[in-house]
Design a protein around this motif. Structure first.
Motif, PDB file in Angstrom:
ATOM      1  N   ILE A 204       0.994  -1.148  -0.155  1.00  0.00           N
ATOM      2  CA  ILE A 204       0.006  -0.042   0.078  1.00  0.00           C
ATOM      3  C   ILE A 204       0.847   1.258  -0.061  1.00  0.00           C
ATOM      4  N   GLY A 292     -10.703  -6.623  -2.249  1.00  0.00           N
ATOM      5  CA  GLY A 292     -10.731  -5.831  -0.956  1.00  0.00           C
ATOM      6  C   GLY A 292     -11.943  -6.286  -0.283  1.00  0.00           C
ATOM      7  N   ASN A 503      -2.487  -1.380  -8.359  1.00  0.00           N
ATOM      8  CA  ASN A 503      -1.984  -2.600  -7.364  1.00  0.00           C
ATOM      9  C   ASN A 503      -1.344  -2.465  -6.157  1.00  0.00           C
ATOM     10  N   GLU A 504      -0.977  -0.979  -5.958  1.00  0.00           N
ATOM     11  CA  GLU A 504      -0.449  -0.602  -4.796  1.00  0.00           C
ATOM     12  C   GLU A 504      -1.193   0.730  -4.123  1.00  0.00           C
ATOM     13  N   THR A 505      -2.447   0.874  -4.112  1.00  0.00           N
ATOM     14  CA  THR A 505      -3.249   1.886  -3.660  1.00  0.00           C
ATOM     15  C   THR A 505      -4.410   1.287  -2.992  1.00  0.00           C
ATOM     16  N   LEU A 506      -4.751   1.682  -1.794  1.00  0.00           N
ATOM     17  CA  LEU A 506      -5.730   1.396  -0.912  1.00  0.00           C
ATOM     18  C   LEU A 506      -6.815   2.322  -1.263  1.00  0.00           C
ATOM     19  N   ARG A 542     -10.871  -1.075  -0.741  1.00  0.00           N
ATOM     20  CA  ARG A 542     -10.508  -1.558  -2.101  1.00  0.00           C
ATOM     21  C   ARG A 542      -9.018  -1.765  -2.459  1.00  0.00           C
ATOM     22  N   HIS A 543      -8.764  -3.029  -2.459  1.00  0.00           N
ATOM     23  CA  HIS A 543      -7.350  -2.986  -3.263  1.00  0.00           C
ATOM     24  C   HIS A 543      -7.136  -4.370  -4.164  1.00  0.00           C
ATOM     25  N   THR A 571       0.375  -5.036   6.012  1.00  0.00           N
ATOM     26  CA  THR A 571       1.065  -5.410   4.683  1.00  0.00           C
ATOM     27  C   THR A 571       2.440  -4.738   4.561  1.00  0.00           C
ATOM     28  N   SER A 573       3.722  -2.307   4.679  1.00  0.00           N
ATOM     29  CA  SER A 573       3.839  -0.564   3.906  1.00  0.00           C
ATOM     30  C   SER A 573       4.602   0.312   4.809  1.00  0.00           C
TER      31      SER A 573
END
Length: 701
Positions: A204, A292, A503-506, A542-543, A571, A573
């Protein structure tokens, strides 16, 4: 927010009463005859206004106080209340003592354990050795006043608000001393998520929080055989097969993006089967079984938008007073933007992309296409820690980066969401070019009254034509606005896809509140209306790489901040220092994390939830994750107690109402039994305590 017709009438009425020209006539050059006619009209309006005031005061003197108080809350009196006259408070101010003392006795106290601070109401932490975490030695951003005061405990020369630090500390929130707090951080992650995180890297790097105006859960997505769907069907008195097929086709196209985001099917089909995705529509890149976390059962903590915004961004309960007193106070917890700024300050972050996104700086940006001046929103956003904000005032100037002639205003607040689209692209690209981690917050607006959409947007008629103008026009407009915003959400997600960061954003999607219509309740709108349709909201984390999970929790949006922190932490992150701070801070918030099993009860205590009812100081919604009951608690004598059992009456079609607490308890006892009646008695006491506790925490006097 004021409805257009009411605002116009108010403007003309006030102009006449106070002999001031209305805003609609200020720039008009009127002929003398018109001016004389206007003066005659104003004299008549002033005369009848005086008569109305005398008559209304007469009603206040001679009629019984209950149940007629609300009748004299007419326009003149509600106006004067708004400009300064105080309402008569109805709730019984507490003495600060928790009203259910048997639940917080010493036998239930819990010792501290690691980052868990312990739980012992009445035993506020007061020593730096026990309370000051290592991360608090760094420069602290705005929002961390409590920890700043802790660092001053050993300094006899420091005074806060004219008090000794040990005394002033008692006015801050303390999870150890909170009799309502139930944590679930001592439980593991829900199993599918724990398994996915063990087997895969789910980064994330960025977080996008979308707060959706008037977003009802039952239209995110709309579902077959829901209450609203049945209302639509009932407008077709004698539908033929073609009419039903056409209707299902329309409803299947209403909220396709919401269906993909939540993983919930609307259940609409026709003889043609499921409708194909349009070429311009957002395509979900998530693999089957991924995408998600969709949370069902969430209620807003306020039906006033910006009080809800404070909850969503800061994890706090708003002040139960009319309008945005929060702007003039100190938010009693750090907002998520301020937490991310703390991470920036804990250690110098790399400005070179060495593959470790965890070491980059965060930047926080707010975007919306409507005004930022309503209810002091721009001031509130600065208070909450946004570094940059873009509003209608920034995009409708000729010098704006993406200004163009004939920008279309769709309501009295500003433009449609798509006017902010190029600025959204700029913000995302700018963060990537600067090698920053982006926290982006966006507030939609089209689903606000009057539910207008841009002229080029194709509108559908969902209700039968012969009943449309009779009853369903507002709801039909709302559904078209819902479809417009659904399309807009897809366009927002496309920006993430196009910049290869999906694919790297919540992406967190949450409603500010619902919206009651004639199809739902006796009263339309959120103002002084406690109906459940104003409270049920969507909440999605959502992810594309997170497993698809359906979670049910009778929680409020107070859980958004601790859940974001929990996801960032688990995660991997965050770097080591940021992780330690996040783990510690998660234990400071009132809300539970929604990626762990939700704890409805603990040692006999209930996970209560509270909802401010627009405009803030008249009624309080009280519920609990432990039971299906709900109580509307009046805070002034103008409103009734209202009880509902959402198991047996999920749409609150037949709630119990009474003007006194004793009467509503008797009614509940008769119709729902002793357990429900006992819960109502406790809910009223706890709700009153919560009102005064929020005012204490916000230092509101």
């Amino acid at each position: 927010m004021c409805m257009t017709g009411i605002c116009t009438l108010m403007t003309k009425w006030l102009s006449a009463v106070f002999s001031a020209p209305s805003s609609e006539s200020v720039d008009e050059e009127l002929p003398l005859a018109h001016i004389q006619q206007t003066f005659r009209k104003e004299r008549l309006i002033r005369f009848w206004t005086k008569c109305a005031i005398v008559a209304t005061f007469g009603l206040r003197i001679f009629r019984p106080q209950v149940p007629y108080n609300h009748m004299s809350g007419a326009l003149p009196f509600t106006f004067f209340e708004a400009i300064g006259l105080k309402r008569i408070e109805h709730h019984e101010p507490s003495d600060g003592e928790f009203p259910l003392p048997e639940l917080i006795e010493e036998q239930y106290w819990e010792a501290s354990n690691g980052h868990f601070k312990g739980w012992a109401p009445g035993m506020t932490r007061l020593t730096t050795d026990d309370t000051q975490p290592s991360w608090a030695a760094a420069p602290l951003p705005t929002g961390f006043n409590r920890w700043r005061e802790l660092s001053n405990l050993d300094n006899d020369d420091i005074i806060f608000n004219g008090q000794d630090p040990k005394e002033s500390l008692k006015s801050f929130y303390d999870p150890v001393d909170d009799p309502l707090r139930i944590t679930n951080l001592n439980h593991g992650l829900v199993e599918p998520l724990a398994r996915a995180l063990k087997d895969h890297d789910i980064p994330i790097t960025h977080v996008v929080l979308v707060m959706m105006e008037s977003a009802r859960k039952d239209i995110f997505p709309l579902k077959n055989d829901s209450h609203l769907h049945r209302e639509i069907l009932s407008s077709y008195r004698h539908p033929d097969e073609k009419a039903l097929r056409d209707l299902n086709d329309k409803l299947a196209r209403l909220t396709p993006v919401a269906e993909r985001l939540t993983g919930e099917s609307g259940g609409f089909s026709s003889s043609k089967g499921d409708p194909p995705a349009l070429e311009t529509e957002w395509k979900d890149s998530a693999e089957p079984g991924m995408g998600g976390i969709n949370v069902n059962g969430v209620l807003t903590g306020s039906t006033l938008s910006f009080k809800s915004a404070v909850m969503n961004h800061c994890g706090v309960g708003p002040i139960p007073i009319d309008f945005m007193g929060e702007v003039k106070a100190d938010i009693y917890q750090p907002c998520i933007m301020q937490v991310l700024e703390l991470f920036n300050q804990l250690q110098p972050k790399s400005t070179i992309d060495d593959g470790r996104f965890q070491d980059r700086n965060w930047t926080s940006v707010f975007l919306q296409s409507i005004t930022g001046e309503y209810d002091d929103q721009s001031d509130l956003n600065r208070m909450m820690g946004f570094k940059k904000a873009i509003y209608r005032e920034d995009i409708d100037k000729p010098i704006a980066d993406h200004y163009h002639p004939h920008m279309e205003e769709i309501n009295y607040f500003g433009f449609s969401e798509h006017e902010i689209y190029p600025y959204l692209q700029d913000v995302v690209r700018g963060a990537l070019e600067n090698n920053e981690r982006l926290f982006l917050s966006h507030f939609t607006s089209t689903t606000h009254h009057p539910w207008s959409t841009p002229e080029e947007f194709h509108k559908e008629q969902y209700f039968a034509e012969d009943s449309f103008m009779e009853k369903h026009e507002d709801m039909n407009n709302y559904l078209n606005a819902v479809h417009y915003v659904d399309t807009w959400l897809g366009d927002m997600l496309k920006v993430l896809d196009e910049n290869d960061i999906a694919n790297e954003t919540l992406v967190v999607l949450v409603g500010d509140h619902g919206q009651a219509f004639q199809e739902d309740a006796p009263v339309t709108g959120t103002y002084e209306n406690g109906h459940i349709s104003n409270f049920r909201i969507p909440l999605v984390f959502r992810h594309p790489l997170l497993p698809r999970l359906q979670i049910t929790a009778n929680a409020t949006s107070m859980s958004v901040v601790p859940t974001i922190l929990d996801l960032l932490l688990n995660t991997k992150s965050l770097n080591e220092k940021d992780s330690a701070a996040a783990l510690d801070l998660m234990n400071e918030y009132e809300g539970q994390s929604l990626i762990r099993p939700y704890q409805a009860t603990h040692n006999g205590r209930q996970a209560w939830n509270f909802g401010i009812i627009n405009s803030g100081g008249t009624m309080l919604s009280v519920g609990s994750a432990a039971v299906p009951y709900r109580l509307i608690l009046p805070l002034t004598p103008d409103f009734e107690y209202v009880f509902s059992d959402l198991d047996t009456d999920p749409d609150e079609l037949s709630p119990l109402r009474s003007w006194t607490r004793e009467e509503v308890i008797d009614q509940v006892l008769e119709h729902h039994g002793a357990r429900a009646a006992g819960w109502v008695a406790d809910a009223a006491k706890v709700g009153q305590w919560w009102v005064d506790e929020r005012k204490r925490l916000w230092h509101h006097h």
